[in-house]
Design a protein around this motif. Structure first.
Motif, mmCIF file in Angstrom:
data_model
loop_
_atom_site.group_PDB
_atom_site.id
_atom_site.type_symbol
_atom_site.label_atom_id
_atom_site.label_comp_id
_atom_site.label_asym_id
_atom_site.label_seq_id
_atom_site.Cartn_x
_atom_site.Cartn_y
_atom_site.Cartn_z
ATOM 1 N N LYS A 151 -7.899 10.723 -4.555
ATOM 2 C CA LYS A 151 -8.830 9.763 -5.119
ATOM 3 C C LYS A 151 -9.539 8.981 -4.024
ATOM 4 O O LYS A 151 -10.684 8.601 -4.167
ATOM 5 C CB LYS A 151 -8.108 8.810 -6.074
ATOM 6 N N LYS A 152 -8.813 8.711 -2.960
ATOM 7 C CA LYS A 152 -9.437 7.997 -1.861
ATOM 8 C C LYS A 152 -8.866 8.528 -0.556
ATOM 9 O O LYS A 152 -7.753 9.013 -0.486
ATOM 10 C CB LYS A 152 -9.202 6.488 -1.978
ATOM 11 N N LYS A 153 -9.670 8.438 0.450
ATOM 12 C CA LYS A 153 -9.245 8.918 1.761
ATOM 13 C C LYS A 153 -8.385 7.853 2.436
ATOM 14 O O LYS A 153 -8.721 6.669 2.414
ATOM 15 C CB LYS A 153 -10.476 9.235 2.600
ATOM 16 N N LEU A 154 -7.251 8.290 2.990
ATOM 17 C CA LEU A 154 -6.372 7.352 3.686
ATOM 18 C C LEU A 154 -6.940 7.040 5.063
ATOM 19 O O LEU A 154 -7.474 7.913 5.736
ATOM 20 C CB LEU A 154 -4.970 7.950 3.847
ATOM 21 N N THR A 155 -6.800 5.796 5.473
ATOM 22 C CA THR A 155 -7.213 5.453 6.828
ATOM 23 C C THR A 155 -6.127 5.936 7.785
ATOM 24 O O THR A 155 -5.002 6.213 7.374
ATOM 25 C CB THR A 155 -7.404 3.927 6.967
ATOM 26 N N ASN A 156 -6.457 6.010 9.047
ATOM 27 C CA ASN A 156 -5.504 6.512 10.044
ATOM 28 C C ASN A 156 -4.246 5.671 10.124
ATOM 29 O O ASN A 156 -3.190 6.159 10.484
ATOM 30 C CB ASN A 156 -6.162 6.589 11.421
ATOM 31 N N ASP A 157 -4.353 4.394 9.806
ATOM 32 C CA ASP A 157 -3.175 3.528 9.914
ATOM 33 C C ASP A 157 -2.362 3.443 8.621
ATOM 34 O O ASP A 157 -1.336 2.799 8.571
ATOM 35 C CB ASP A 157 -3.567 2.130 10.398
ATOM 36 N N THR A 158 -2.793 4.134 7.560
ATOM 37 C CA THR A 158 -2.035 4.161 6.306
ATOM 38 C C THR A 158 -1.007 5.282 6.380
ATOM 39 O O THR A 158 -1.328 6.414 6.713
ATOM 40 C CB THR A 158 -2.967 4.393 5.093
ATOM 41 N N LYS A 159 0.235 4.930 6.076
ATOM 42 C CA LYS A 159 1.326 5.906 6.075
ATOM 43 C C LYS A 159 1.615 6.308 4.633
ATOM 44 O O LYS A 159 1.762 5.447 3.770
ATOM 45 C CB LYS A 159 2.595 5.321 6.711
ATOM 46 N N CYS A 160 1.690 7.605 4.379
ATOM 47 C CA CYS A 160 1.949 8.103 3.032
ATOM 48 C C CYS A 160 3.331 8.758 3.001
ATOM 49 O O CYS A 160 3.654 9.589 3.846
ATOM 50 C CB CYS A 160 0.875 9.109 2.634
ATOM 51 N N ILE A 207 11.524 -3.231 0.337
ATOM 52 C CA ILE A 207 11.124 -3.207 1.753
ATOM 53 C C ILE A 207 9.610 -3.084 1.869
ATOM 54 O O ILE A 207 8.986 -3.760 2.687
ATOM 55 C CB ILE A 207 11.851 -2.066 2.508
ATOM 56 N N ILE A 208 9.019 -2.232 1.029
ATOM 57 C CA ILE A 208 7.558 -2.071 1.049
ATOM 58 C C ILE A 208 6.872 -3.399 0.730
ATOM 59 O O ILE A 208 5.856 -3.747 1.326
ATOM 60 C CB ILE A 208 7.120 -0.951 0.086
ATOM 61 N N SER A 209 7.459 -4.163 -0.188
ATOM 62 C CA SER A 209 6.857 -5.451 -0.562
ATOM 63 C C SER A 209 6.933 -6.472 0.573
ATOM 64 O O SER A 209 6.152 -7.412 0.607
ATOM 65 C CB SER A 209 7.532 -6.013 -1.814
ATOM 66 N N GLU A 210 7.852 -6.280 1.502
ATOM 67 C CA GLU A 210 8.062 -7.245 2.581
ATOM 68 C C GLU A 210 7.361 -6.864 3.884
ATOM 69 O O GLU A 210 7.436 -7.604 4.864
ATOM 70 C CB GLU A 210 9.564 -7.394 2.838
ATOM 71 N N THR A 211 6.699 -5.727 3.904
ATOM 72 C CA THR A 211 6.076 -5.270 5.143
ATOM 73 C C THR A 211 4.558 -5.368 5.052
ATOM 74 O O THR A 211 3.980 -5.320 3.970
ATOM 75 C CB THR A 211 6.492 -3.820 5.475
ATOM 76 N N ASN A 212 3.942 -5.500 6.204
ATOM 77 C CA ASN A 212 2.478 -5.537 6.274
ATOM 78 C C ASN A 212 1.896 -4.168 6.602
ATOM 79 O O ASN A 212 0.692 -4.018 6.693
ATOM 80 C CB ASN A 212 2.020 -6.558 7.324
ATOM 81 N N ILE A 213 2.756 -3.186 6.806
ATOM 82 C CA ILE A 213 2.297 -1.835 7.132
ATOM 83 C C ILE A 213 1.611 -1.245 5.907
ATOM 84 O O ILE A 213 2.076 -1.409 4.780
ATOM 85 C CB ILE A 213 3.488 -0.946 7.556
ATOM 86 N N LYS A 214 0.497 -0.569 6.120
ATOM 87 C CA LYS A 214 -0.217 0.061 5.008
ATOM 88 C C LYS A 214 0.538 1.320 4.598
ATOM 89 O O LYS A 214 0.618 2.283 5.363
ATOM 90 C CB LYS A 214 -1.648 0.400 5.403
ATOM 91 N N ILE A 215 1.105 1.267 3.415
ATOM 92 C CA ILE A 215 1.952 2.360 2.925
ATOM 93 C C ILE A 215 1.511 2.768 1.528
ATOM 94 O O ILE A 215 1.193 1.928 0.697
ATOM 95 C CB ILE A 215 3.431 1.915 2.869
ATOM 96 N N ILE A 216 1.527 4.075 1.300
ATOM 97 C CA ILE A 216 1.385 4.628 -0.045
ATOM 98 C C ILE A 216 2.677 5.399 -0.295
ATOM 99 O O ILE A 216 3.070 6.252 0.497
ATOM 100 C CB ILE A 216 0.192 5.611 -0.147
ATOM 101 N N LEU A 217 3.364 5.079 -1.379
ATOM 102 C CA LEU A 217 4.604 5.771 -1.738
ATOM 103 C C LEU A 217 4.403 6.472 -3.079
ATOM 104 O O LEU A 217 4.027 5.826 -4.061
ATOM 105 C CB LEU A 217 5.776 4.795 -1.829
#
Length: 168
Positions: free
Chosen positions: A102-111, A130-140
């Motif tokens: 649906k959308k292109k992930l940016t280079n800094d987004t971790k899937c 843990i995902i809620s507590e981090t600032n890292i761009k994550i798609i799970l």
């Protein structure tokens, strides 16, 4: 020849107890890590899992073959119970189905993806927290079902992570 294939601790035990006297070959398949028998949620669970551990010792060796889907699991059962598990790895599928992005992930987004039975011992709720507590761009992406599915979806909604966590 007739072959009966059973899967998971308690089914494997019952298969041996009820079918061993018949003229059939019995194959036991174990995919559950041995360590799950040492995780207890209450006293009843403690009793149940200790009975299972005892019954494994007296039943699994009566099977015609014991199979695991990983060397790790095979080695644990072989070592603890002096069994002769063999390992048959599951086949890999390069393209199970096509998923449209649906959308292109940016280079800094971790899937990341989880394919699992959604149950307490998998600790998927901890991953969501843990995902809620981090600032890292994550798609799970979570694929599976089980007794904890509704709870995990509610937790995702409560923590406002619907854009980061998808249940497929």
């Amino acid at each position: 020849k007739n072959i009966f294939i059973s899967n998971i601790h308690f089914s494997n035990i019952l298969s041996i107890l009820f079918l061993r006297s018949l003229n059939i070959k019995i194959a036991l398949v174990e995919r559950t890590p041995f360590e799950e028998l040492f995780i207890y949620y209450n006293f009843l669970d403690f009793i149940k899992k200790n009975i299972i551990k005892i019954l494994i010792k007296f039943t699994f060796n009566k099977a015609d073959i014991c199979i695991s889907n990983s060397k790790y699991i095979s080695n644990k059962y072989n070592k603890f119970y002096n069994l002769k598990f063999i390992t048959i790895h599951p086949p890999s599928f390069e393209k199970l189905h096509k998923i449209k992005k649906k959308k292109k992930l940016t280079n800094d987004t971790k899937c990341f993806g989880i394919v699992s039975r959604l149950s307490r011992e998998k600790k998927i709720d901890e991953i969501i927290k843990i995902i809620s507590e981090t600032n890292i761009k994550i798609i799970l992406k979570i694929v599976g079902d089980g007794p904890e599915e509704k709870k995990l979806k509610l937790l995702t909604k409560k923590l406002k992570l619907e854009k980061k966590i998808k249940f497929l």
